[in-house]
Design a protein around this motif. Structure first.
Motif, PDB file in Angstrom:
ATOM      1  N   THR A 254       0.834  -1.195   0.000  1.00 23.37           N
ATOM      2  CA  THR A 254       0.000   0.000   0.000  1.00 23.37           C
ATOM      3  C   THR A 254       0.873   1.252   0.000  1.00 23.37           C
ATOM      4  N   ILE A 255       0.280   2.347  -0.416  1.00 25.84           N
ATOM      5  CA  ILE A 255       0.973   3.639  -0.437  1.00 25.84           C
ATOM      6  C   ILE A 255      -0.001   4.720   0.004  1.00 25.84           C
ATOM      7  N   PRO A 256       0.499   5.818   0.566  1.00 26.34           N
ATOM      8  CA  PRO A 256      -0.372   6.961   0.846  1.00 26.34           C
ATOM      9  C   PRO A 256      -0.601   7.755  -0.431  1.00 26.34           C
ATOM     10  N   VAL A 257      -1.532   8.680  -0.393  1.00 25.96           N
ATOM     11  CA  VAL A 257      -1.706   9.579  -1.533  1.00 25.96           C
ATOM     12  C   VAL A 257      -0.440  10.422  -1.650  1.00 25.96           C
ATOM     13  N   PRO A 258       0.219  10.401  -2.807  1.00 26.74           N
ATOM     14  CA  PRO A 258       1.486  11.144  -2.937  1.00 26.74           C
ATOM     15  C   PRO A 258       1.261  12.649  -2.930  1.00 26.74           C
ATOM     16  N   ALA A 259       2.298  13.376  -2.633  1.00 25.41           N
ATOM     17  CA  ALA A 259       2.221  14.835  -2.641  1.00 25.41           C
ATOM     18  C   ALA A 259       1.823  15.323  -4.028  1.00 25.41           C
ATOM     19  N   GLU A 260       0.940  16.301  -4.051  1.00 21.16           N
ATOM     20  CA  GLU A 260       0.489  16.850  -5.335  1.00 21.16           C
ATOM     21  C   GLU A 260       1.661  17.471  -6.075  1.00 21.16           C
ATOM     22  N   GLY A 261       1.739  17.194  -7.377  1.00 19.31           N
ATOM     23  CA  GLY A 261       2.797  17.763  -8.196  1.00 19.31           C
ATOM     24  C   GLY A 261       4.120  17.029  -8.116  1.00 19.31           C
ATOM     25  N   SER A 262       4.173  15.916  -7.381  1.00 21.29           N
ATOM     26  CA  SER A 262       5.445  15.203  -7.203  1.00 21.29           C
ATOM     27  C   SER A 262       5.687  14.136  -8.253  1.00 21.29           C
ATOM     28  N   ILE A 263       4.695  13.903  -9.134  1.00 18.30           N
ATOM     29  CA  ILE A 263       4.758  12.810 -10.106  1.00 18.30           C
ATOM     30  C   ILE A 263       4.860  13.366 -11.522  1.00 18.30           C
ATOM     31  N   LEU A 264       5.761  12.807 -12.308  1.00 17.50           N
ATOM     32  CA  LEU A 264       5.872  13.224 -13.703  1.00 17.50           C
ATOM     33  C   LEU A 264       4.955  12.359 -14.563  1.00 17.50           C
ATOM     34  N   PRO A 265       3.954  12.940 -15.213  1.00 15.79           N
ATOM     35  CA  PRO A 265       3.067  12.148 -16.068  1.00 15.79           C
ATOM     36  C   PRO A 265       3.828  11.422 -17.172  1.00 15.79           C
ATOM     37  N   ASP A 266       3.543  10.140 -17.313  1.00 11.07           N
ATOM     38  CA  ASP A 266       4.201   9.292 -18.312  1.00 11.07           C
ATOM     39  C   ASP A 266       3.617   7.890 -18.168  1.00 11.07           C
ATOM     40  N   SER A 267       4.095   6.952 -18.985  1.00  6.45           N
ATOM     41  CA  SER A 267       3.735   5.545 -18.839  1.00  6.45           C
ATOM     42  C   SER A 267       4.900   4.832 -18.169  1.00  6.45           C
ATOM     43  N   TYR A 268       4.602   4.075 -17.119  1.00  5.40           N
ATOM     44  CA  TYR A 268       5.633   3.418 -16.330  1.00  5.40           C
ATOM     45  C   TYR A 268       5.456   1.903 -16.367  1.00  5.40           C
ATOM     46  N   ALA A 269       6.539   1.202 -16.658  1.00  2.00           N
ATOM     47  CA  ALA A 269       6.513  -0.261 -16.713  1.00  2.00           C
ATOM     48  C   ALA A 269       6.745  -0.840 -15.324  1.00  2.00           C
ATOM     49  N   PHE A 270       6.085  -1.950 -15.060  1.00  2.00           N
ATOM     50  CA  PHE A 270       6.326  -2.662 -13.807  1.00  2.00           C
ATOM     51  C   PHE A 270       6.129  -4.150 -14.038  1.00  2.00           C
ATOM     52  N   GLU A 271       6.680  -4.947 -13.147  1.00  2.00           N
ATOM     53  CA  GLU A 271       6.558  -6.393 -13.228  1.00  2.00           C
ATOM     54  C   GLU A 271       5.568  -6.901 -12.194  1.00  2.00           C
ATOM     55  N   LYS A 272       4.956  -8.014 -12.495  1.00  2.00           N
ATOM     56  CA  LYS A 272       4.012  -8.635 -11.568  1.00  2.00           C
ATOM     57  C   LYS A 272       4.679  -8.879 -10.221  1.00  2.00           C
ATOM     58  N   GLY A 273       4.003  -8.462  -9.153  1.00  2.00           N
ATOM     59  CA  GLY A 273       4.540  -8.662  -7.817  1.00  2.00           C
ATOM     60  C   GLY A 273       5.388  -7.519  -7.308  1.00  2.00           C
ATOM     61  N   GLU A 274       5.677  -6.533  -8.162  1.00  2.00           N
ATOM     62  CA  GLU A 274       6.465  -5.383  -7.724  1.00  2.00           C
ATOM     63  C   GLU A 274       5.637  -4.546  -6.749  1.00  2.00           C
ATOM     64  N   SER A 275       6.294  -3.812  -5.888  1.00  4.41           N
ATOM     65  CA  SER A 275       5.571  -3.023  -4.892  1.00  4.41           C
ATOM     66  C   SER A 275       5.089  -1.697  -5.488  1.00  4.41           C
ATOM     67  N   ARG A 276       3.959  -1.254  -4.997  1.00  4.36           N
ATOM     68  CA  ARG A 276       3.433   0.049  -5.412  1.00  4.36           C
ATOM     69  C   ARG A 276       4.395   1.161  -5.014  1.00  4.36           C
ATOM     70  N   ALA A 277       5.034   0.990  -3.871  1.00  2.00           N
ATOM     71  CA  ALA A 277       5.984   1.996  -3.409  1.00  2.00           C
ATOM     72  C   ALA A 277       7.142   2.161  -4.391  1.00  2.00           C
ATOM     73  N   ALA A 278       7.591   1.057  -4.983  1.00  2.00           N
ATOM     74  CA  ALA A 278       8.701   1.125  -5.940  1.00  2.00           C
ATOM     75  C   ALA A 278       8.285   1.848  -7.211  1.00  2.00           C
ATOM     76  N   VAL A 279       7.070   1.572  -7.691  1.00  2.00           N
ATOM     77  CA  VAL A 279       6.583   2.239  -8.901  1.00  2.00           C
ATOM     78  C   VAL A 279       6.397   3.728  -8.635  1.00  2.00           C
ATOM     79  N   LEU A 280       5.814   4.063  -7.487  1.00  2.00           N
ATOM     80  CA  LEU A 280       5.629   5.468  -7.130  1.00  2.00           C
ATOM     81  C   LEU A 280       6.966   6.188  -7.020  1.00  2.00           C
ATOM     82  N   ALA A 281       7.950   5.514  -6.470  1.00  2.00           N
ATOM     83  CA  ALA A 281       9.285   6.123  -6.351  1.00  2.00           C
ATOM     84  C   ALA A 281       9.859   6.459  -7.719  1.00  2.00           C
ATOM     85  N   ARG A 282       9.625   5.597  -8.712  1.00  2.00           N
ATOM     86  CA  ARG A 282      10.105   5.893 -10.069  1.00  2.00           C
ATOM     87  C   ARG A 282       9.381   7.108 -10.638  1.00  2.00           C
ATOM     88  N   MET A 283       8.089   7.203 -10.411  1.00  2.00           N
ATOM     89  CA  MET A 283       7.310   8.347 -10.896  1.00  2.00           C
ATOM     90  C   MET A 283       7.814   9.652 -10.287  1.00  2.00           C
TER      91      MET A 283
END
Length: 323
Positions: A133-162
């Motif tokens: 699980t992840i909290p709602v990220p800070a507004e404006g902290s994410i760069l809009p784009d398409s992000y690849a992830f693998e099955k079983g990867e953590s939401r926190a890891a994907v959010l960190a890439r964004m």
């Protein structure tokens, strides 16, 4: 007697050749899959446990035979966890190569320009292939784009890439900023860019809209951006109705109809083009703009011009039956 002995030796030799041939063929020959199959090798899996998964999924005929052949012919490279597509008829050798190569199947999650963080959070939480699980990220902290992830990867890891992508892009863009930009910090740039993002979806207009807001900031004029009224009410989601007079007058740190200057923070996650527009706004005298009825805007230097453009816009809306 001698002939009998020779015959027995010949039979045994032929049997050994046949067995050896089958053993080798079982490594390089076509496997049992009749169609492509997606399998998952979990984190921490061994070659032995992977062999059982392959057998259970019908990718190999025998887990033990696959394991034996892999140890003899497959080299010492370890297998890697992930989600893999095993092609129809893949041989034991091909399957092991896929697992050792680690080219796992990837999925995509897309963040559109101008999406608020509350919706980004909902999108990530709705991805069944992600974990944690992840909290709602800070507004404006994410760069809009398409992000690849693998099955079983953590939401926190994907959010960190964004968020890392936004940090990197903003840092690079800030270094190239024009001296004409009115924003004083990278955070101010994201805040103003989020307003520009929400005000126009026409790419060619972004630098002009940024130029209008730059002009207003320079002279201390209120930005009067409608999306800043809506944000405190819905956190960036569509309002679904007309803005009320009480909401236009509300003082809350975001509403730019009730205060001069920028809101306290971003109202969405702006894309690269809007960030660039704010850091290099168009040279314009315009202080106003209003919708033109065709998806874009009409810009005006004076209030009289703006009032006439607004009158035309309301006439268009009346003809459409919107008023």
């Amino acid at each position: 007697m001698r002939r009998t002995g020779l015959l027995i030796v010949a039979i045994l030799g032929a049997a050994l050749v046949f067995i050896g041939f089958n053993f080798v063929y079982g490594w390089v020959g076509d496997g049992p899959l009749t169609q492509d199959k997606t399998i998952v090798v979990p984190t921490g899996a061994t070659l032995t446990s992977a062999a059982r998964v392959l057998k259970a999924q019908g990718a190999v005929k025998s887990a033990d035979a696959f394991l034996t052949r892999a140890k003899l012919f497959g080299g010492s490279a370890p297998i890697k966890a992930g989600e893999y597509v095993i092609p129809r008829g893949a041989s034991n050798r091909q399957i092991l190569s896929i697992l050792q190569g680690g080219k796992a199947l990837t999925h995509l999650v897309t963040v559109a320009e101008g999406l608020p963080s509350i919706i980004v959070h909902e999108k990530l939480m709705a991805e069944d292939e992600l974990t944690g699980t992840i909290p709602v990220p800070a507004e404006g902290s994410i760069l809009p784009d398409s992000y690849a992830f693998e099955k079983g990867e953590s939401r926190a890891a994907v959010l960190a890439r964004m968020q890392g992508a936004m940090t990197d892009y903003l840092a690079a863009a800030w270094k190239k900023r024009s001296p004409d930009t009115p924003v004083k910090t990278p955070q101010e740039a994201v805040t103003l860019a989020s307003i520009v993002e929400k005000e126009t979806g026409v790419g060619a207009e972004r630098t002009i809209v940024a130029g209008v807001y730059a002009n207003r900031l320079r002279i201390g004029m209120m930005l009067q951006a409608d999306p800043t009224i809506i944000y405190p009410i819905t956190k960036g989601k569509p309002l679904g109705r007309r803005i009320r007079k009480s909401e236009i007058a509300a003082v809350n740190g975001y509403n730019t109809y009730a205060m001069p200057g920028l809101p306290r923070g971003p109202i969405a996650n702006p894309g690269r083009a809007s960030i660039d527009a704010v850091l290099a706004p168009a040279a314009t005298k315009a202080l106003y703009f209003v919708a033109d009825g065709k998806g874009g805007h009409i810009f005006a230097d004076t209030l009289d011009e703006q009032n006439e453009n607004v009158r035309k816009w309301f006439e268009i809306r009346r003809q459409r039956g919107e008023l």
